[in-house]
Write an enzyme that holds these catalytic residues in place. Structure first.
Site, mmCIF file in Angstrom:
data_model
loop_
_atom_site.group_PDB
_atom_site.id
_atom_site.type_symbol
_atom_site.label_atom_id
_atom_site.label_comp_id
_atom_site.label_asym_id
_atom_site.label_seq_id
_atom_site.Cartn_x
_atom_site.Cartn_y
_atom_site.Cartn_z
ATOM 1 N N LYS A 100 25.781 51.158 25.083
ATOM 2 C CA LYS A 100 26.144 50.281 26.200
ATOM 3 C C LYS A 100 24.903 49.749 26.915
ATOM 4 O O LYS A 100 24.846 48.588 27.322
ATOM 5 C CB LYS A 100 27.046 51.016 27.192
ATOM 6 C CG LYS A 100 27.460 50.169 28.406
ATOM 7 C CD LYS A 100 28.155 48.880 28.009
ATOM 8 C CE LYS A 100 28.364 47.947 29.189
ATOM 9 N NZ LYS A 100 29.393 48.396 30.131
ATOM 10 N N SER A 158 29.957 53.042 32.760
ATOM 11 C CA SER A 158 28.644 52.765 32.167
ATOM 12 C C SER A 158 27.598 53.533 32.970
ATOM 13 O O SER A 158 27.270 53.155 34.098
ATOM 14 C CB SER A 158 28.340 51.265 32.215
ATOM 15 O OG SER A 158 29.250 50.554 31.415
#
Length: 295
Positions: free
Chosen positions: A171, A96
């Site tokens: 995300k 991420s």
């Protein structure tokens, strides 16, 4: 079956790699992020001494490391993946990280003759262990279609969001929603507890109504039972919210709830809680209220 390089054997990466081994893939790793434990080694995972060496042996490479600089080091640092990349290699970054650098990484890999997709995940340790992760993918249609059979081994809900970087944008949005929902669950349960209600029964009732959520189910139980071992660490959620707030500034966008959640996470970190599960945000609220849920 494919020969896969997998870099990043942490809380999430270890079970993800295990599923790939169980599916019959050959795996090779460079161990800096996490460790090659006996279980993975017994299933046939091998270790080499650099990301470059991983790239020299793999037709697909997966990275699952903590932050943007870590991805940069693995991909294009000294003895990085790009130095050993074979023509046509598929690179799947499941970390991420920031969307704009992701686009730059994709360009470097593409120019070196590879295919790149960003595929960050949601679902926490439980999703990784149970192979039920939600995976948000950015890349070309060709890249997505090549990655899909591998991603299906690790995840349940897999969505092609758009071009390079789109997976990371999704995300970041996910992490905003998760943080604010954890905060909302914590505030609701804290209110009920301090007002004198049985917080276990309050949670049970809420799970049957409009307030129902997976977060109230999983993290609400953590808050009541005081189980704050990660999970997903507060310091990593702080990193993700920093990405959200930095991106918001560049977009001239106000995210007041996100900023508030970040401050509560910071209060946890200031009290030696950076490695608590992110459900530990309730501890910052409890400190402000001078009351612990269930007390």
């Amino acid at each position: 079956m494919s020969k896969i390089g997998f870099i990043g054997l942490g809380i999430m990466g270890r079970p993800m790699a295990g599923h790939l081994l169980e599916a019959g893939h050959e795996l090779v790793t460079y161990v800096k992020y996490g460790s090659l434990d006996e279980g993975l080694a017994a299933k046939g995972m091998k270790e080499v001494d650099s990301p470059k060496a991983v790239a020299e042996q793999a037709e697909i490479i997966i990275t699952m490391v903590p932050d943007t600089p870590d991805v940069e080091e693995v991909l294009i640092g000294e003895a990085g993946i790009v130095e050993g990349l074979q023509p046509g290699t598929l690179v799947i970054d499941m970390s991420s990280i920031a969307p704009i650098p992701t686009q730059a990484f994709a360009k470097r890999i593409t120019e070196a003759g590879g295919e790149y997709v960003d595929a960050p995940v949601s679902g926490g340790e439980g999703g990784a262990v149970n192979a039920t992760l939600t995976i948000m993918v950015g890349g070309t249609n060709e890249g997505f279609n090549r990655a899909l059979p591998v991603l299906e081994v690790m995840g349940k809900t897999i969505t092609h969001i758009g071009e390079h970087g789109a997976g990371q944008i999704c995300k970041v949005a996910n992490q905003i929603v998760v943080a604010l929902t954890i905060q909302a669950a914590a505030e609701g349960l804290l209110f009920a507890s301090k007002a004198g209600a049985d917080v276990t029964k309050v949670r049970e009732a809420l799970l049957g109504g409009l307030a129902q959520s997976k977060i109230l189910d999983v993290h609400g139980e953590r808050m009541i039972k005081r189980t704050f071992d990660p999970g997903f660490r507060i310091r990593l959620h702080q990193k993700d919210l920093n990405l959200a707030l930095e991106s918001a500034r560049s977009l001239n966008l106000s995210l007041p709830g996100t900023a508030n959640a970040q401050q509560l996470f910071q209060a946890c970190a200031a009290n030696n809680g950076a490695d608590w599960d992110h459900a530990g945000i309730v501890k910052a609220l409890e400190k402000l209220a001078d009351h612990e849920i269930g007390a």
